[in-house]
Design an enzyme around this catalytic site. Structure first.
Site, mmCIF file in Angstrom:
data_model
loop_
_atom_site.group_PDB
_atom_site.id
_atom_site.type_symbol
_atom_site.label_atom_id
_atom_site.label_comp_id
_atom_site.label_asym_id
_atom_site.label_seq_id
_atom_site.Cartn_x
_atom_site.Cartn_y
_atom_site.Cartn_z
ATOM 1 C CE LYS A 1 0.965 32.342 -17.773
ATOM 2 N NZ LYS A 1 2.229 31.920 -18.429
ATOM 3 N NE ARG B 1 1.678 26.962 -14.793
ATOM 4 C CZ ARG B 1 2.020 28.204 -14.423
ATOM 5 N NH1 ARG B 1 1.203 28.921 -13.714
ATOM 6 N NH2 ARG B 1 3.180 28.688 -14.778
ATOM 7 N NE ARG C 1 10.355 35.364 -15.939
ATOM 8 C CZ ARG C 1 9.185 34.771 -16.083
ATOM 9 N NH1 ARG C 1 8.265 35.275 -16.891
ATOM 10 N NH2 ARG C 1 8.926 33.662 -15.427
ATOM 11 N NE ARG D 1 19.139 38.814 -12.983
ATOM 12 C CZ ARG D 1 19.025 39.274 -14.233
ATOM 13 N NH1 ARG D 1 18.464 38.540 -15.161
ATOM 14 N NH2 ARG D 1 19.496 40.459 -14.563
ATOM 15 N NE ARG E 1 8.887 28.109 -15.084
ATOM 16 C CZ ARG E 1 9.256 29.397 -15.115
ATOM 17 N NH1 ARG E 1 10.525 29.730 -15.081
ATOM 18 N NH2 ARG E 1 8.340 30.323 -15.175
#
Ligand code: AMP
Length: 220
Positions: free
Chosen positions: A16, A90, A129, A162, A174
């Site tokens: 996203k 959300r 990531r 990070r 999550r």
């Protein structure tokens, strides 16, 4: 023309944030990431920011009231700008709150695009990531390393960070929060005839192409 409002739906790691930043470049939209706003609040160290920070580190969702207040503040002044929401709404109450905030600006959701991915791939995507600490450009150990190791492609910065909540254990929490609280929004926007879907298991470039086709059609 009323400025468009695009929502990106999808689990953590679906891309996203990456795609929202590309939509800024490609369509002049403003990316609104509640995760970024909450991380900034946590770093600033206000009492509400610190509370949000510990909830985020545990992989749970921050309360609807806090997130909606943070978003409402940012939305002010953006009435005439096209926006892409990354990470909000959300929950179903947040979707209702968003309708109210947009109505005050005389607009409504233009489209919600669901980035469709497999859970199993998400842990690898997320745990690899990192971002440039200077300009925020996103990278991945395997899928998108910087062209020159240790230097940002965009700004040349050499410091990277990070996220604290990108650890494999937290990612699982999550994902669980996503399935329990966020996934029902797919049916919510589908029922309103606003849902579009993109296969988000491919490369960043392939997803960008598919998304651009959809966004180009609705944003004009
Ligand atoms: P993200 O950067 O979108 O992955 O968000 C990181 C974390 O911020 C999430 O795991 C939540 O703890 C919190 N967060 C971001 N957006 C929301 C939201 N709309 N509602 C509740 N919590 C949120």
């Amino acid at each position: 023309m009323v400025a468009p409002v695009l929502i990106l739906l999808g689990p953590p790691g679906a891309g996203k944030g990456t795609q929202a930043r590309m939509l800024e470049d490609d369509f002049g939209l403003v990316q609104l990431s509640t995760g970024d706003m909450l991380r900034a609040a946590a770093q600033a160290g206000s009492p509400a920011g610190r509370t949000a920070g510990s909830v985020m580190d545990a992989g749970r969702l921050v309360s609807d009231d806090i997130v909606t207040a943070v978003l409402a503040e940012r939305l002010e002044g953006l009435k005439d700008r096209g926006i892409v929401l990354d990470g909000y709404p959300r929950t179903t109450p947040q979707a209702a709150a968003l309708d109210g905030l947009l109505a005050r600006q005389g607009r409504q959701v233009t489209a919600a695009v669901n980035l469709e991915v497999d859970d199993a791939a998400m842990v690898e995507r997320i745990s690899g990531r990192f971002t440039c600490a200077t300009c925020g450009e996103g990278y991945h150990d395997r899928f998108k390393p910087p062209a020159r190791a240790g230097a940002c492609d965009k700004c040349g910065g050499t410091a990277f960070r990070r996220r604290a909540d990108d650890k494999a254990e937290t990612v699982r929490d999550r994902l669980a929060a996503y399935h329990a609280q966020t996934a029902p929004l797919i049916a919510f926007y589908q029922a309103r005839g606003q849902l579009q879907r993109v296969d988000a298991m491919g490369t960043i470039a392939a997803i960008r192409t598919a998304l651009s086709r959809i966004v180009g059609a609705v944003v004009g």
